[in-house]
Design a protein around this motif. Structure first.
Motif, PDB file in Angstrom:
ATOM      1  N   UNK A 193       0.832  -1.205   0.000  1.00  0.00           N
ATOM      2  CA  UNK A 193       0.000   0.000   0.000  1.00  0.00           C
ATOM      3  C   UNK A 193       0.867   1.256   0.000  1.00  0.00           C
ATOM      4  N   UNK A 194       1.880   1.259   0.849  1.00  0.00           N
ATOM      5  CA  UNK A 194       2.748   2.442   0.941  1.00  0.00           C
ATOM      6  C   UNK A 194       3.582   2.649  -0.317  1.00  0.00           C
ATOM      7  N   UNK A 195       3.811   1.577  -1.059  1.00  0.00           N
ATOM      8  CA  UNK A 195       4.579   1.715  -2.303  1.00  0.00           C
ATOM      9  C   UNK A 195       3.837   2.582  -3.310  1.00  0.00           C
ATOM     10  N   UNK A 196       2.510   2.528  -3.282  1.00  0.00           N
ATOM     11  CA  UNK A 196       1.710   3.329  -4.222  1.00  0.00           C
ATOM     12  C   UNK A 196       1.121   4.562  -3.549  1.00  0.00           C
ATOM     13  N   UNK A 197       1.085   4.559  -2.218  1.00  0.00           N
ATOM     14  CA  UNK A 197       0.522   5.694  -1.466  1.00  0.00           C
ATOM     15  C   UNK A 197       1.368   5.909  -0.216  1.00  0.00           C
ATOM     16  N   UNK A 198       2.514   6.566  -0.344  1.00  0.00           N
ATOM     17  CA  UNK A 198       3.462   6.688   0.782  1.00  0.00           C
ATOM     18  C   UNK A 198       2.867   7.337   2.024  1.00  0.00           C
ATOM     19  N   UNK A 199       1.896   8.219   1.860  1.00  0.00           N
ATOM     20  CA  UNK A 199       1.309   8.914   2.992  1.00  0.00           C
ATOM     21  C   UNK A 199      -0.015   8.283   3.425  1.00  0.00           C
TER      22      UNK A 199
END
Length: 313
Positions: A193-199
């Motif tokens: 998830x963080x790979x595509x949406x870091x925040x």
């Protein structure tokens, strides 16, 4: 956008319902003890009483003052199926809250699943799916992890994971690797998830069948998640969400990403007096559970709810 200017107080609840089964046999599951003729004598009357008890527990998490509101999001564990969740949200004491829900349909032998109950007035569901956890060959399958995302009224997107890790039945040491598998699968999904949406704003909640210092939970904390429920207590004597042989402990936990941790207004155990009973053997109080072994106790759950509130601006 005007919605981005709003300050929104959001109440999140985690609650293990202690075997919320219906009275119908699922031929693919080991649920015969929760039949009218089973060992637990699980009749329709007991079933509906249980539904309303769980409803009362959830509603009490919204507070008891003149400004009390219903919880916005509720992570439930130990719920059997869609039929149970439909009855809970549409036909029990919760019916006027107009809650919606999503849930898993796991390979768990007994048919136990997890669910997210949400108010459509404060959470707009975007997507949800189950995340399977592969167990070693010969080990009974466990519950899927539920993932859901949605918008709150401030315009923020929340990503929610609900977990019910394998129990300690058979021994804490022997079963520890299985809970670690759940933690690793969860962390892998968070990393993706963080790979595509870091925040990404993330909430992880559930019954992990482990304590805060156990390896499975330190693994989650080490993955950039903050346990906001660590060391919280109740207001009426509870020092954990669960009590065994006179000792309080918390198997239930709420983790959040750092960008949500800074928005927390508070976290506590809801030990409302009606959810408790006196414990004569060890003293003090304990959760007023529904069953003690096969003996019907006409209570609520062997766990107490966790309640966390957040302010989104």
């Amino acid at each position: 956008m005007l919605s981005l200017l709003l300050s929104v107080l959001l109440t999140f609840v985690e609650y293990n319902c202690e075997n919320l089964f219906d009275c119908q046999h699922d031929s693919l599951k080991d649920d015969l003890q929760f039949m009218p003729e089973g060992t637990h004598k699980w009749t329709p009357g007991r079933y509906w009483r249980k539904l309303n008890h769980i409803s009362q527990a959830i509603l009490s998490c919204g507070g008891d003052s003149a400004t009390a509101t219903i919880p916005d999001l509720i992570a439930l564990t130990e719920v059997e199926n869609d039929s149970v969740m439909r009855d809970l949200t549409k036909r029990s004491l919760l019916r006027n809250a107009h809650y919606e829900y999503v849930m898993t349909s796991s390979p768990d032998v007994r048919g136990i699943d997890v669910a997210l109950v949400y108010s459509p007035y404060s959470f707009k569901l975007l997507t949800s799916h189950s995340i399977g956890v592969r167990m070693p060959e010969g080990v009974r399958p466990t519950r899927d992890i539920l993932y859901a995302s949605g918008l709150v009224m401030s315009g923020d997107t929340l990503h929610i994971y609900i977990v019910h890790s394998p129990s300690r039945a058979g021994g804490e040491h022997l079963t520890k690797p299985y809970r670690m598998l759940v933690a690793e699968r969860l962390c892998a999904s968070i990393d993706s998830l963080r790979a595509v949406c870091p925040e990404a704003r993330i909430i992880v909640a559930g019954d992990f069948n482990d304590y805060s210092n156990d390896k499975s939970l330190t693994r989650i904390a080490g993955n950039g998640m903050v346990e906001v429920s660590r060391d919280v207590i109740g207001r009426n004597g509870a020092k954990g969400t669960y009590r065994y042989q006179g000792e309080w402990g918390s198997l239930d936990h709420i983790f959040v990403s750092g960008n949500i941790a800074e928005r927390i207004m508070g976290c506590y155990i809801n030990d409302a007096p009606f959810l408790l009973e006196e414990e004569s053997k060890y003293g003090g109080v304990r959760p007023k559970r529904c069953f003690r072994g096969p003996v019907y106790m006409n209570g609520y759950s062997d766990h107490l709810p966790l309640v966390a509130t957040f302010l989104f601006e």
